[in-house]
Design an enzyme around this catalytic site. Structure first.
Site, PDB file in Angstrom:
ATOM      1  N   ASN A 112      -9.206  -5.189  31.592  1.00  0.00           N
ATOM      2  CA  ASN A 112      -9.824  -5.541  30.313  1.00  0.00           C
ATOM      3  C   ASN A 112     -10.827  -4.479  29.867  1.00  0.00           C
ATOM      4  OD1 ASN A 112      -8.409  -7.927  30.170  1.00  0.00           O
ATOM      5  ND2 ASN A 112     -10.012  -9.145  31.139  1.00  0.00           N
ATOM      6  N   THR A 156      -6.379   4.396 -20.102  1.00  0.00           N
ATOM      7  CA  THR A 156      -6.660   3.058 -19.610  1.00  0.00           C
ATOM      8  C   THR A 156      -5.427   2.224 -19.924  1.00  0.00           C
ATOM      9  OG1 THR A 156      -7.643   2.223 -21.666  1.00  0.00           O
ATOM     10  CG2 THR A 156      -9.126   3.333 -20.111  1.00  0.00           C
ATOM     11  N   HIS A 157      -5.084   1.327 -19.022  1.00  0.00           N
ATOM     12  CA  HIS A 157      -3.874   0.507 -19.181  1.00  0.00           C
ATOM     13  C   HIS A 157      -2.609   1.366 -19.330  1.00  0.00           C
ATOM     14  CE1 HIS A 157      -6.564  -2.954 -19.871  1.00  0.00           C
ATOM     15  NE2 HIS A 157      -7.240  -2.122 -20.654  1.00  0.00           N
ATOM     16  N   SER A 279      17.983  15.674  -4.316  1.00  0.00           N
ATOM     17  CA  SER A 279      18.811  14.465  -4.301  1.00  0.00           C
ATOM     18  C   SER A 279      20.093  14.741  -3.526  1.00  0.00           C
ATOM     19  CB  SER A 279      19.144  14.054  -5.733  1.00  0.00           C
ATOM     20  OG  SER A 279      20.199  13.109  -5.747  1.00  0.00           O
ATOM     21  N   ASN A 287      12.602  15.669  -6.202  1.00  0.00           N
ATOM     22  CA  ASN A 287      11.895  14.399  -6.165  1.00  0.00           C
ATOM     23  C   ASN A 287      10.551  14.512  -5.433  1.00  0.00           C
ATOM     24  OD1 ASN A 287      14.128  13.059  -7.380  1.00  0.00           O
ATOM     25  ND2 ASN A 287      15.146  13.027  -5.391  1.00  0.00           N
ATOM     26  N   TYR A 318     -11.124 -13.179  27.252  1.00  0.00           N
ATOM     27  CA  TYR A 318      -9.900 -12.402  27.048  1.00  0.00           C
ATOM     28  C   TYR A 318      -8.697 -13.329  26.904  1.00  0.00           C
ATOM     29  CZ  TYR A 318      -5.858  -9.507  27.707  1.00  0.00           C
ATOM     30  OH  TYR A 318      -4.640  -8.904  27.517  1.00  0.00           O
ATOM     31  N   GLN A 323      -3.190  -8.041  23.334  1.00  0.00           N
ATOM     32  CA  GLN A 323      -2.301  -6.915  23.611  1.00  0.00           C
ATOM     33  C   GLN A 323      -1.644  -6.409  22.325  1.00  0.00           C
ATOM     34  OE1 GLN A 323       0.390  -7.277  26.998  1.00  0.00           O
ATOM     35  NE2 GLN A 323       2.088  -6.690  25.682  1.00  0.00           N
ATOM     36  N   LYS A 326      -2.782  -3.379  19.861  1.00  0.00           N
ATOM     37  CA  LYS A 326      -2.507  -1.959  20.104  1.00  0.00           C
ATOM     38  C   LYS A 326      -1.493  -1.392  19.124  1.00  0.00           C
ATOM     39  CE  LYS A 326      -2.889  -1.907  25.140  1.00  0.00           C
ATOM     40  NZ  LYS A 326      -2.092  -1.561  26.328  1.00  0.00           N
TER      41      LYS A 326
END
Length: 430
Positions: A112, A156-157, A279, A287, A318, A323, A326
């Protein structure tokens, strides 16, 4: 697999159950084993200090750990399915080389606190890398903000809004990455606590010199409470991922801008050729795949954050559930730092297309300038707003350069405050 550290006499190990228990721990522990080796050496030196190992035994263990670290770096040693995890691999190697002396290294510690300290050291290294990358990106964009002052439509928008500039666009991301570097540093400072010596979460009946191992491992402080050491597992990982998410969130916004700016409809930006792909069927295509995957990276970081957060619905102490933190952690930092490591080259290499940018301005983008101009002349702003809607052009006319020259509010193009950002950046580098 080598004999399990916890295996009890007379109890058969079911291979399917063991495979489920181990999961992909061995593969994930390849990320942590080098740090576990370092922590094991510090632990051995600490055992020498309290008389649990002789000086010769401690020296032998540290020597073999150095050899193991070198073999790991060269590829002569590979953590694989022979072992349950990195901890058992290290102990097996020491027993193989040193016999009973190798069997003493686990005195006073648990897997641990081994994984806690290895993960903590790993996170410190990753956050330092994150901070350095954010500083590098901020340096690049701040330099370009100073060198490239040209008009650029502001949106904007996703609709044309006002006149902006490349200086303001670059400066926006400069400040963002400066803040991200600060956030990474704060997270690093917060988690910089040594859990080694807390064992399974309740301490041990040995006078371990935990201040010694704290200094040996380069931690800023000792994590005092063994119970909190366990409570902090997942909590500290979340803090690190939050710092990473701040940077990948800004990367996503930047990548979105570039995705739009490189379309034929905008054509404001040309990417370096190596940052595009072709492509498989359309010969005419180049692209922005790398930019699109940079944009997608934040999703992996956010998913890891959610996964760990959901795992933490646990009482104190614990639990094996932990586990699974991770994989989420390794995946988040693998993708996140992988994308950010490619960003400096992209930022240096992208080029503006002035003709396409100039063609994107229209008369309506000067309406706000006109409203402010009327307000300065004494017209109440709401009346000025209506007049500007009917007649958007200010006295200077449809001139983006004049519009920018009048943008004198702090942070605007005429007063971008680049020297303030440069000072903040310099303080980070000091």
């Amino acid at each position: 697999m080598s004999e399990l550290l916890w295996q009890k006499e007379g109890v058969a190990v079911d291979a399917r159950i063991q495979a489920f228990l181990a999961g992909d721990d061995v593969l994930l522990d390849r990320e942590f084993i080098a740090h576990d080796i370092v922590a094991s050496a510090a632990h051995a030196r600490g055992l020498v200090r309290i008389g649990l190992l002789t000086a010769d035994e401690g020296e032998a263990i540290c020597r073999e750990l150095d050899v193991l670290a070198a073999d790991l770096a060269s590829g002569a040693f590979v953590l694989d399915a022979r072992y349950e995890d990195c901890h058992s691999a290290i102990e097996a190697r020491l027993v193989e080389r040193l016999g009973d002396t190798g069997r003493k290294v686990h005195t006073g510690r648990s897997r641990n606190d081994q994984i806690l300290v290895a993960t903590r050291l790993w996170l410190k290294a990753k956050l330092a890398t994150l901070r350095a990358l954010c500083i590098e990106c901020a340096q690049i964009v701040l330099a370009r903000a100073a060198d490239e002052r040209q008009p650029l439509p502001g949106y904007t928008h996703l609709q044309r809004a006002v006149v902006s500039s490349t200086t303001m666009w670059w400066a926006g991301f400069a400040e963002a990455f400066i803040d991200d570097a600060v956030r990474a540093g704060q997270a690093l400072d917060w988690i910089d606590a040594n859990p080694l010596g807390t064992a399974a979460g309740y301490g041990v009946n040995l006078a371990l010199d935990r201040e010694f191992t704290t200094a040996e491992l380069g931690f800023a402080r000792m994590q005092v409470s063994p119970i909190y050491a366990q409570l902090s597992r997942g909590k500290f990982e979340l803090a690190a991922i939050e710092a990473l998410a701040a940077a990948t969130g800004d990367l996503r916004r930047l990548a979105w801008d570039l995705s739009l700016f490189t379309t034929g409809e905008f054509a404001f930006v040309a990417l370096p050729a190596q940052y595009t792909t072709g492509s498989s069927i359309m010969p005419n295509k180049r692209n922005p795949d790398l930019v699109e995957l940079m944009r997608a990276t934040h999703a992996s970081v956010a998913a890891a954050r959610t996964e760990i957060e959901q795992l933490l619905s646990l009482p104190s102490g614990y639990h094996r559930d932990l586990q699974y933190t991770k994989g989420a952690l390794v995946h988040a930092f693998g993708r996140g730092l992988g994308a950010l490591e490619l960003l400096p080259g992209l930022l240096r290499g992208l080029q503006w297309r002035p003709q396409a940018i100039a063609a994107a301005f229209d008369d309506g983008m000067y309406a706000t300038d006109r409203a402010i101009e009327l307000a300065v002349a004494g017209v109440p702003f709401r009346d000025a707003y209506r007049q500007a809607a009917a007649d958007p052009l200010p006295a200077a006319g449809a001139d983006p350069t004049a519009s920018l020259a009048a943008r004198v509010s702090p942070g605007g193009d005429a007063a971008p405050g680049l020297e303030i950002l440069a000072a903040r950046l310099q303080a980070l580098k000091a």
